[in-house]
Design an enzyme around this catalytic site. Structure first.
Site, PDB file in Angstrom:
ATOM      1  N   CYS A  94       0.822  -1.214   0.000  1.00 43.67           N
ATOM      2  CA  CYS A  94       0.000   0.000   0.000  1.00 43.67           C
ATOM      3  C   CYS A  94       0.861   1.273   0.000  1.00 43.67           C
ATOM      4  O   CYS A  94       1.503   1.559  -0.994  1.00 43.67           O
ATOM      5  CB  CYS A  94      -0.996  -0.025   1.161  1.00 43.67           C
ATOM      6  SG  CYS A  94      -2.436   1.043   0.896  1.00 43.67           S
ATOM      7  N   HIS A 147      -3.930  -5.244  -0.177  1.00 43.21           N
ATOM      8  CA  HIS A 147      -3.645  -5.803   1.150  1.00 43.21           C
ATOM      9  C   HIS A 147      -3.734  -7.326   1.133  1.00 43.21           C
ATOM     10  O   HIS A 147      -4.826  -7.891   1.281  1.00 43.21           O
ATOM     11  CB  HIS A 147      -4.629  -5.241   2.183  1.00 43.21           C
ATOM     12  CG  HIS A 147      -4.333  -3.835   2.571  1.00 43.21           C
ATOM     13  ND1 HIS A 147      -3.639  -3.494   3.710  1.00 43.21           N
ATOM     14  CD2 HIS A 147      -4.626  -2.661   1.949  1.00 43.21           C
ATOM     15  CE1 HIS A 147      -3.525  -2.180   3.779  1.00 43.21           C
ATOM     16  NE2 HIS A 147      -4.116  -1.657   2.726  1.00 43.21           N
ATOM     17  N   GLU A 189      -2.927  -9.315   3.414  1.00 41.39           N
ATOM     18  CA  GLU A 189      -3.330  -9.812   4.736  1.00 41.39           C
ATOM     19  C   GLU A 189      -4.832  -9.719   4.958  1.00 41.39           C
ATOM     20  O   GLU A 189      -5.351 -10.235   5.964  1.00 41.39           O
ATOM     21  CB  GLU A 189      -2.607  -9.024   5.828  1.00 41.39           C
ATOM     22  CG  GLU A 189      -3.245  -7.732   6.258  1.00 41.39           C
ATOM     23  CD  GLU A 189      -3.207  -6.608   5.230  1.00 41.39           C
ATOM     24  OE1 GLU A 189      -3.916  -5.603   5.417  1.00 41.39           O
ATOM     25  OE2 GLU A 189      -2.462  -6.738   4.236  1.00 41.39           O
TER      26      GLU A 189
END
Length: 373
Positions: free
Chosen positions: A263, A347, A349
């Protein structure tokens, strides 16, 4: 009664919930169908007011297990209908009480579909949530127009840790996926906290990495003195071009150790290699963005939260675009052709979101293994 006031003069009347306070933020819409608590606690939303397109919010309440940081960072929450009473065995608090506890105002009873289309047509803009019943609409619009823009403030300095600390917690929830990969050796990784989400740090630890988190302004010399095997650049809020301290440090680090950025970390690496970033019209915020990995041809559904993107035409020949967004073809991943450095805009995760991109943590582990040989 509460009012939602946009800087272009649009005013909507709804019901206030959460904190009875006035706050101005940049209005962005998020298309995730679940995970509102992870969104609320994501530091990348500092300076922004989040509009959730899912119409019914708060039905499963609030649980400390779902927090991505220790506090709420956004400037306000806009929903179609807030649930007054949660129904979930994990819930410890109602959503409205949670916002009030953290000083964040909310408004419901407004047309979120119209607002979403408005942002898509006119772009992200400043917005005020207020329960002021005495000021006129014109006076409130003027207040919004005089407020600072997100790009005027270095929000990273507001969300980063003040001191370095070790992060040792891996996946602990029953709801987490299997570890994305396991390192053969206990590699030491220094993670820059530009507003890092907890699940990123958990994912690194779940891979068997020894993680130390450092403040955003930590110099390259300080990091190299820790003798890391690799460096991670986290997500974070605001305009990456403002973060010269991070760009300067990363410029030195990419010459010394493997680096992985997510990001804001991805955008910083774009600047490191001579590229530029630009403000998108309405950004990508949600858990359903399709991305193609150009190195494998595979498509993954991803979780995203960013209002800036890397301009591919500004990148040198030494940097390869590895991922593209299938909705608008924006850059979603980069790799240096000679240095052990790569990054993604989205992202992997999740939290909230799909787990299609967890393989990227294994790529980082593999990079560390190869560099150590």
């Amino acid at each position: 009664m509460a009012r939602l006031v946009l800087e272009d003069g649009t005013v909507l009347v709804g019901r206030g919930f959460g904190a009875a306070t006035d706050m101005v933020g940049e209005l962005v819409f998020n298309t995730s169908m679940f995970g509102y608590q992870e969104i609320l606690t994501d530091p990348s939303y500092r300076g922004q007011t989040v509009l959730l397109t899912q119409p019914h919010i708060g039905n499963y309440g609030v649980s400390s297990e779902d927090e991505e940081s220790a506090k709420l960072w956004l400037s306000g929450l806009v929903v179609r209908e807030v649930c007054a009473r949660a129904s979930n065995f994990r819930s410890a608090m109602e959503l409205s009480d949670y916002l009030a506890q953290h000083g964040v105002p909310g408004i419901d009873g407004v047309d979120t579909r119209m607002l979403t289309r408005h942002v898509r047509d006119h772009g992200e803009q400043r917005v005020l949530i207020t329960r002021d019943t005495t000021s006129s609409d014109a006076e409130l619009v003027k207040r919004v127009q005089q407020a600072p823009k997100v790009a005027d403030v270095d929000h990273v300095l507001k969300v980063t840790t003040e001191t370095a600390y070790p992060w040792t917690e891996g996946y602990t929830s029953h709801w987490n996926p299997p570890a994305p990969g396991t390192a053969k050796a206990r590699h030491k990784v220094v993670a820059y906290d530009f507003g890092a989400k907890r699940n990123i740090l958990r994912s690194l630890v779940a891979c068997g990495l020894d993680v130390t988190v450092v403040p955003a302004t930590t110099s390259a010399a300080e990091v190299l003195a820790m003798q890391p095997d690799g460096v991670f650049l986290s997500n974070g809020p605001g305009d990456p071009a403002i973060c010269r301290y991070a760009i300067d440090a990363a410029t030195q680090l990419v010459q010394k150790v493997p680096v992985f950025g997510i990001c804001l970390g991805h955008q910083i690496l774009g600047h490191v290699f001579g590229g530029k970033t630009y403000k998108m019209k309405f950004g990508h915020h949600g858990g359903n963005q399709p991305v193609i990995d150009l190195t494998t041809g595979k498509v993954e559904i991803t979780s995203q939260n960013h209002s800036y993107a890397v301009d591919p035409s500004s990148l040198p020949d030494s940097v390869e675009v590895t991922h593209r967004n299938l909705n608008d073809n924006t850059v979603e991943g980069l790799r240096h052709k000679e240095l052990p450095v790569f990054s993604v805009q989205y992202h992997p995760e999740a939290a909230p979101g799909p787990h299609d991109a967890l393989y990227l943590f294994k790529r980082f582990v593999d990079l560390l293994e190869t560099a150590r040989c």
